[in-house]
Design a protein around this motif. Structure first.
Motif, short mmCIF file in Angstrom:
data_model
loop_
_atom_site.label_atom_id
_atom_site.label_comp_id
_atom_site.label_asym_id
_atom_site.label_seq_id
_atom_site.Cartn_x
_atom_site.Cartn_y
_atom_site.Cartn_z
N ILE A 140 0.85 -1.21 0.00
CA ILE A 140 0.00 0.00 0.00
C ILE A 140 0.88 1.25 0.00
O ILE A 140 0.68 2.16 -0.81
CB ILE A 140 -0.94 0.02 1.24
CG1 ILE A 140 -1.90 -1.16 1.20
CG2 ILE A 140 -1.72 1.33 1.30
CD1 ILE A 140 -2.69 -1.37 2.49
N ARG A 143 2.93 1.89 -3.24
CA ARG A 143 2.09 2.32 -4.36
C ARG A 143 1.51 3.71 -4.11
O ARG A 143 1.50 4.55 -5.00
CB ARG A 143 0.96 1.31 -4.58
CG ARG A 143 1.45 0.02 -5.19
CD ARG A 143 0.34 -1.00 -5.30
NE ARG A 143 0.78 -2.21 -5.97
CZ ARG A 143 0.04 -3.31 -6.09
NH1 ARG A 143 -1.17 -3.34 -5.58
NH2 ARG A 143 0.50 -4.37 -6.71
N ILE A 187 -7.97 -5.43 -1.17
CA ILE A 187 -8.14 -4.38 -2.20
C ILE A 187 -6.83 -4.09 -2.95
O ILE A 187 -6.76 -4.24 -4.17
CB ILE A 187 -8.67 -3.06 -1.56
CG1 ILE A 187 -9.98 -3.31 -0.80
CG2 ILE A 187 -8.82 -1.96 -2.60
CD1 ILE A 187 -11.20 -3.57 -1.64
N CYS A 188 -5.80 -3.71 -2.21
CA CYS A 188 -4.53 -3.38 -2.87
C CYS A 188 -3.74 -4.68 -3.03
O CYS A 188 -2.70 -4.89 -2.43
CB CYS A 188 -3.75 -2.35 -2.05
SG CYS A 188 -2.37 -1.66 -2.98
N PRO A 193 -5.02 -4.74 -8.50
CA PRO A 193 -5.63 -4.09 -7.32
C PRO A 193 -7.00 -3.52 -7.67
O PRO A 193 -7.23 -3.09 -8.80
CB PRO A 193 -4.64 -2.97 -6.99
CG PRO A 193 -3.85 -2.75 -8.24
CD PRO A 193 -3.80 -4.06 -8.95
N CYS A 195 -8.68 -0.79 -7.34
CA CYS A 195 -8.57 0.64 -6.99
C CYS A 195 -9.93 1.32 -6.91
O CYS A 195 -10.10 2.27 -6.14
CB CYS A 195 -7.69 1.36 -8.00
SG CYS A 195 -6.03 0.68 -8.05
N CYS A 198 -11.06 1.29 -3.48
CA CYS A 198 -10.06 1.67 -2.47
C CYS A 198 -10.33 3.08 -1.94
O CYS A 198 -10.53 4.01 -2.71
CB CYS A 198 -8.67 1.60 -3.10
SG CYS A 198 -7.38 2.08 -1.94
N LEU A 200 -8.28 5.05 -0.82
CA LEU A 200 -7.12 5.93 -1.05
C LEU A 200 -7.02 6.36 -2.52
O LEU A 200 -6.07 7.03 -2.92
CB LEU A 200 -5.82 5.20 -0.67
CG LEU A 200 -5.70 4.73 0.79
CD1 LEU A 200 -4.49 3.81 0.95
CD2 LEU A 200 -5.56 5.92 1.73
N ASN A 201 -7.99 5.97 -3.35
CA ASN A 201 -7.80 6.11 -4.80
C ASN A 201 -7.74 7.55 -5.31
O ASN A 201 -7.20 7.81 -6.36
CB ASN A 201 -8.83 5.28 -5.59
CG ASN A 201 -10.25 5.71 -5.31
OD1 ASN A 201 -10.48 6.76 -4.72
ND2 ASN A 201 -11.21 4.89 -5.72
N CYS A 204 -3.81 8.44 -4.61
CA CYS A 204 -2.76 7.42 -4.77
C CYS A 204 -1.95 7.69 -6.05
O CYS A 204 -2.51 7.82 -7.14
CB CYS A 204 -3.41 6.04 -4.84
SG CYS A 204 -2.25 4.73 -5.24
N SER A 206 0.21 5.72 -7.66
CA SER A 206 0.20 4.61 -8.63
C SER A 206 -1.10 4.60 -9.42
O SER A 206 -1.12 4.34 -10.62
CB SER A 206 0.39 3.27 -7.93
OG SER A 206 1.67 3.18 -7.41
N LYS A 207 -2.19 4.89 -8.74
CA LYS A 207 -3.50 4.92 -9.41
C LYS A 207 -3.51 6.04 -10.45
O LYS A 207 -4.01 5.87 -11.57
CB LYS A 207 -4.60 5.11 -8.35
CG LYS A 207 -5.97 5.44 -8.89
CD LYS A 207 -6.58 4.27 -9.63
CE LYS A 207 -7.90 4.66 -10.27
NZ LYS A 207 -8.14 3.94 -11.52
N PHE A 212 1.14 -0.27 -11.52
CA PHE A 212 1.03 -0.94 -10.21
C PHE A 212 2.18 -1.93 -9.98
O PHE A 212 2.00 -2.96 -9.36
CB PHE A 212 -0.32 -1.65 -10.12
CG PHE A 212 -1.47 -0.73 -10.36
CD1 PHE A 212 -1.82 0.20 -9.39
CD2 PHE A 212 -2.17 -0.75 -11.55
CE1 PHE A 212 -2.87 1.09 -9.61
CE2 PHE A 212 -3.22 0.13 -11.78
CZ PHE A 212 -3.57 1.06 -10.80
S1 SF4 Z 1 -5.63 3.15 -5.21
FE1 SF4 Z 1 -3.50 2.84 -4.73
S2 SF4 Z 1 -3.51 2.05 -2.65
FE2 SF4 Z 1 -5.57 1.82 -3.48
S3 SF4 Z 1 -5.67 -0.22 -4.37
FE3 SF4 Z 1 -5.09 1.17 -6.00
S4 SF4 Z 1 -2.86 1.09 -5.95
FE4 SF4 Z 1 -3.53 0.28 -4.01
#
Ligand code: SF4
Length: 344
Positions: A140, A143, A187-188, A193, A195, A198, A200-201, A204, A206-207, A212
């Motif tokens: 987590i 990413r 989730i991650c 993942p 996303c 999630c 945190l999307n 994030c 990486s998103k 990823f």
């Molecule tokens: S948004 Fe970021 S932290 Fe959340 S699942 Fe996707 S890669 Fe992982």
């Protein structure tokens, strides 16, 4: 909203229903954490339930014989976990009047308890502000913040430890840690993942880049391959076995007399018979049957042959015990031997 608040809010709504989540008893949390080290939840859960049923208190566990604990642990692997768990139970029972330490700095001194387990127990049971750091958390954080340092390098470990201890919630460290564990495993996920689900999307990294491929890991050396030949010897209907006492895999479990070769070319009937003649009092022996299997441990590939011998066989060494099949079935044995004796 702060990172930790997002995680806690998500956790409260989405937490997995796991048997050890119903309690804050440090004995039960410790037991679950030891069982789940290097183990999938689906595999570890029946073992946890079995241990809790058989040993509801630390006194029950501490006063049990090690051989019986190893038998219940059979099939879970990493048997040193069970041995250390038993030593710790005895220590807390004998030296601490069965009272579990509360602080991270005391928990970490217990045998078999590393930083992850100490952080989990101190935060979940005693609200100490300590962050857990495992594969889920590494994934987590690497990413979300796009951290490229390998998670198994010294620099990477330092960086992630500092960051996770900064992020952990002051008021609800247990919920935060369990939230990170659950978010990472549901989730991650390592691949694909989820996303969209999630919390945190929105922020994030990486998103944002739709990449990823984190976390990074340094390549470690290849697994070692070992060539083990187990000798299945019947003596008036009973079997020769021995307890593994050396500092090797499967310490304190039972197995059959063993020959080990350094490479696959050496592992043939002629060499087995040459080695055998040095181990036995009598010389007129024959190989009746040979069954080969491969068995993978985390750092070793085992190429195992079970060789059944016929002849009036008597070993020179006194280190073997001769046991009935029923007794053999009751002893703690490594998983490949358990599978094999099911068929003899
Ligand atoms: S948004 Fe970021 S932290 Fe959340 S699942 Fe996707 S890669 Fe992982």
């Amino acid at each position: 909203m702060k990172f930790s608040e997002i995680i806690i809010n998500w956790y409260i709504k989405n937490k997995r229903k796991l048997p050890w989540r119903k309690t804050k008893d440090p004995y039960k949390i410790w037991l679950s954490e030891i069982i789940l080290q290097q183990t999938r939840i689906s595999q570890g859960t029946p073992y946890y339930l079995n241990f809790i049923e058989k040993y509801p208190t630390i006194e029950n566990l501490a006063t049990e014989k090690e051989i019986n604990i190893l038998k219940i642990w059979q099939g879970l692997g990493y048997y040193s976990r069970a041995i250390n768990m038993h030593k710790t139970a005895k220590f807390i029972f004998n030296e601490k009047k069965s009272i579990f330490p509360k602080k991270y700095n005391d928990l970490i001194k217990l045998k078999g308890v590393g930083p992850y387990t100490a952080a989990a127990i101190s935060s979940i049971c005693f609200d100490e502000k300590r962050a857990v750091l495992d594969g889920n958390v590494f994934r987590i954080l690497s990413r979300y913040f796009k951290i490229n340092d390998p998670i198994n390098s010294n620099l990477g470990i330092k960086k992630f430890t500092k960051l996770s201890n900064k992020l952990v919630s002051e008021s609800e460290p247990g919920n935060y840690n369990q939230g990170m564990m659950d978010l990472g495993s549901t989730i991650c996920k390592p691949k694909n993942p989820l996303c969209n689900l999630c919390p945190l999307n929105k922020s994030c990294k990486s998103k944002k880049e739709e990449k990823f491929n984190l976390p990074n890991k340094l390549k470690l050396k290849k697994n070692k391959t070992r060539y083990l030949v187990y000798l299945i010897v019947k003596h008036y209907g009973k079997y020769y076995v021995k307890k593994r006492l050396s500092n090797d895999i499967w310490r304190n479990l039972y197995d059959f007399p063993l020959i080990e070769f350094k490479n696959s070319n050496e592992n043939n009937d002629k060499n087995i018979l040459i080695k055998l003649k040095n181990m036995l009092k009598n010389k007129d022996i024959m190989i009746n049957q040979k069954v080969n299997i491969n068995y993978k441990l985390t750092h070793q590939n085992l190429n195992i042959s079970f060789v059944t011998l016929i002849g009036n066989i008597v070993f020179k060494s006194k280190k073997f015990e001769i046991v009935s099949k029923n007794k053999l079935m009751s002893l703690p044995v490594p998983k490949p031997i358990e599978n094999f004796i099911g068929n003899i």
